[in-house]
Each structure stands twice: as structure tokens, then as C-alpha cells.
Write a protein that holds these residues in place. Sequence first.
Motif, PDB file in Angstrom:
ATOM      1  N   LEU A  17       0.855  -1.181   0.000  1.00  0.00           N
ATOM      2  CA  LEU A  17       0.000   0.000   0.000  1.00  0.00           C
ATOM      3  C   LEU A  17       0.892   1.231   0.000  1.00  0.00           C
ATOM      4  N   ARG A  18       0.377   2.319  -0.548  1.00  0.00           N
ATOM      5  CA  ARG A  18       1.070   3.594  -0.448  1.00  0.00           C
ATOM      6  C   ARG A  18       0.144   4.596   0.225  1.00  0.00           C
ATOM      7  N   LEU A  19       0.561   5.067   1.369  1.00  0.00           N
ATOM      8  CA  LEU A  19      -0.192   6.090   2.082  1.00  0.00           C
ATOM      9  C   LEU A  19       0.282   7.470   1.643  1.00  0.00           C
ATOM     10  N   SER A  20      -0.640   8.410   1.661  1.00  0.00           N
ATOM     11  CA  SER A  20      -0.320   9.787   1.341  1.00  0.00           C
ATOM     12  C   SER A  20      -0.733  10.692   2.495  1.00  0.00           C
ATOM     13  N   CYS A  21       0.044  11.721   2.693  1.00  0.00           N
ATOM     14  CA  CYS A  21      -0.257  12.742   3.690  1.00  0.00           C
ATOM     15  C   CYS A  21      -0.195  14.085   2.974  1.00  0.00           C
ATOM     16  N   ALA A  22      -1.350  14.646   2.694  1.00  0.00           N
ATOM     17  CA  ALA A  22      -1.420  15.913   1.977  1.00  0.00           C
ATOM     18  C   ALA A  22      -1.563  17.052   2.980  1.00  0.00           C
ATOM     19  N   ALA A  23      -0.781  18.100   2.772  1.00  0.00           N
ATOM     20  CA  ALA A  23      -0.768  19.226   3.699  1.00  0.00           C
ATOM     21  C   ALA A  23      -1.281  20.489   3.025  1.00  0.00           C
ATOM     22  N   SER A  24      -1.888  21.331   3.821  1.00  0.00           N
ATOM     23  CA  SER A  24      -2.338  22.618   3.311  1.00  0.00           C
ATOM     24  C   SER A  24      -2.270  23.637   4.437  1.00  0.00           C
ATOM     25  N   GLY A  25      -2.215  24.871   4.052  1.00  0.00           N
ATOM     26  CA  GLY A  25      -2.329  25.933   5.031  1.00  0.00           C
ATOM     27  C   GLY A  25      -1.065  26.711   5.304  1.00  0.00           C
ATOM     28  N   ARG A  26       0.098  26.079   5.231  1.00  0.00           N
ATOM     29  CA  ARG A  26       1.341  26.780   5.514  1.00  0.00           C
ATOM     30  C   ARG A  26       2.439  26.226   4.636  1.00  0.00           C
ATOM     31  N   THR A  27       3.595  26.820   4.696  1.00  0.00           N
ATOM     32  CA  THR A  27       4.709  26.416   3.850  1.00  0.00           C
ATOM     33  C   THR A  27       5.144  25.005   4.210  1.00  0.00           C
ATOM     34  N   PHE A  28       4.804  24.092   3.354  1.00  0.00           N
ATOM     35  CA  PHE A  28       4.997  22.680   3.637  1.00  0.00           C
ATOM     36  C   PHE A  28       6.460  22.324   3.818  1.00  0.00           C
ATOM     37  N   SER A  29       7.322  22.951   3.035  1.00  0.00           N
ATOM     38  CA  SER A  29       8.739  22.582   3.074  1.00  0.00           C
ATOM     39  C   SER A  29       9.411  22.946   4.384  1.00  0.00           C
ATOM     40  N   ARG A  30       8.729  23.684   5.245  1.00  0.00           N
ATOM     41  CA  ARG A  30       9.291  24.041   6.548  1.00  0.00           C
ATOM     42  C   ARG A  30       8.912  23.046   7.636  1.00  0.00           C
ATOM     43  N   PHE A  31       8.204  21.991   7.248  1.00  0.00           N
ATOM     44  CA  PHE A  31       7.738  21.020   8.219  1.00  0.00           C
ATOM     45  C   PHE A  31       8.416  19.666   8.004  1.00  0.00           C
ATOM     46  N   ALA A  32       8.934  19.138   9.096  1.00  0.00           N
ATOM     47  CA  ALA A  32       9.334  17.741   9.093  1.00  0.00           C
ATOM     48  C   ALA A  32       8.076  16.901   9.337  1.00  0.00           C
ATOM     49  N   ILE A  33       8.024  15.739   8.720  1.00  0.00           N
ATOM     50  CA  ILE A  33       6.828  14.899   8.758  1.00  0.00           C
ATOM     51  C   ILE A  33       7.189  13.506   9.251  1.00  0.00           C
ATOM     52  N   ALA A  34       6.297  12.945  10.040  1.00  0.00           N
ATOM     53  CA  ALA A  34       6.475  11.567  10.492  1.00  0.00           C
ATOM     54  C   ALA A  34       5.165  10.810  10.350  1.00  0.00           C
ATOM     55  N   TRP A  35       5.308   9.507  10.262  1.00  0.00           N
ATOM     56  CA  TRP A  35       4.164   8.605  10.339  1.00  0.00           C
ATOM     57  C   TRP A  35       4.249   7.841  11.655  1.00  0.00           C
ATOM     58  N   PHE A  36       3.092   7.722  12.269  1.00  0.00           N
ATOM     59  CA  PHE A  36       2.942   6.895  13.466  1.00  0.00           C
ATOM     60  C   PHE A  36       1.788   5.935  13.206  1.00  0.00           C
ATOM     61  N   ARG A  37       1.700   4.914  14.026  1.00  0.00           N
ATOM     62  CA  ARG A  37       0.565   4.003  13.897  1.00  0.00           C
ATOM     63  C   ARG A  37       0.119   3.533  15.274  1.00  0.00           C
ATOM     64  N   GLN A  38      -1.129   3.142  15.343  1.00  0.00           N
ATOM     65  CA  GLN A  38      -1.667   2.629  16.588  1.00  0.00           C
ATOM     66  C   GLN A  38      -2.614   1.482  16.295  1.00  0.00           C
ATOM     67  N   ALA A  39      -2.268   0.349  16.829  1.00  0.00           N
ATOM     68  CA  ALA A  39      -3.104  -0.839  16.692  1.00  0.00           C
ATOM     69  C   ALA A  39      -4.055  -0.913  17.877  1.00  0.00           C
ATOM     70  N   PRO A  40      -5.174  -1.609  17.728  1.00  0.00           N
ATOM     71  CA  PRO A  40      -6.134  -1.724  18.836  1.00  0.00           C
ATOM     72  C   PRO A  40      -5.477  -2.299  20.081  1.00  0.00           C
ATOM     73  N   GLY A  41      -5.666  -1.620  21.193  1.00  0.00           N
ATOM     74  CA  GLY A  41      -5.139  -2.100  22.454  1.00  0.00           C
ATOM     75  C   GLY A  41      -3.657  -1.865  22.653  1.00  0.00           C
ATOM     76  N   LYS A  42      -3.034  -1.173  21.716  1.00  0.00           N
ATOM     77  CA  LYS A  42      -1.595  -0.927  21.827  1.00  0.00           C
ATOM     78  C   LYS A  42      -1.310   0.568  21.832  1.00  0.00           C
TER      79      LYS A  42
END
Length: 124
Positions: A17-42
Motif C-alpha cells: 500500500l502507499r499512504l499519502s499525507c497531503a498538507a495545506s495551510g502553511r509552507t509545507f517545506s518548513r515542516f518535518a513529517i512523520a508517520w505513526f501508527r496505533q493498533a487496537p489495544g496498543k
Amino acid sequence: VQLQASGGGLVQAGGSLRLSCAASGRTFSRFAIAWFRQAPGKEREFVAFISWSGGITYYADSLKGRFTISRDNAKNTVYLQMNSLIPEDTALYYCAARTSNLADYYKGDRYDYWGQGTQVTVSS
């Protein structure tokens, strides 16, 4: 900045799968981005990080080699390519943004902006 995560779904083990994270509102290149995940009960866990320019990336040790994070600043989007998925990857995946770049990149409480999450379900 507003973040919109998408691309989740139901996939069989071994699939991609390929996930996407689209940003809007401010200068995107000034933001570092991370992905996190949460499984049920964890607890929520760090998945991957990409710096402002995209030149530096970090991954959770258990995911190295299967997941790849990238960004296209012209499109205000960060991607998470997930290959060789296993049932243990089933979780709600979130993208998060912050203006500071590298310090404590794996800590969720260091991020200022969060997307709504996209569900990934891997069947065995």
C-alpha cells in the motif's frame, strides 16, 4: 498546517500500500513529517520520519527495508510506501508535522499537527 492522510485499505499479507499525507495551510517545506501508527489495544508507535528537504529519513528498526518514506514538496505531500505487509502492520496510521527538524523525531509529543488517520488492515 492541516494534514489529510489517505491510501489505507484492506490488503493480503505480502501485499503493498502507499499512504499519502497531503498538507495545506502553511509552507509545507518548513515542516518535518512523520508517520505513526496505533493498533487496537496498543500504544502509538513511531513508523518513519522525513526531514524538511527529504534528505534525511529514519525508520523504526522493525520496519527497515519494508517501508519507505518520501516527500514531494511541490505537491505538499508525503508518502509512505509499505511493502511485504504482514498482519502485525494492521493499525490506524497517522501523519504528523512539526517545524523542528531532527531532535526526538520518534516522539509523538514533539509534533504539533496531526492528520485524522487512515486504516490499514492486513489479512493473513
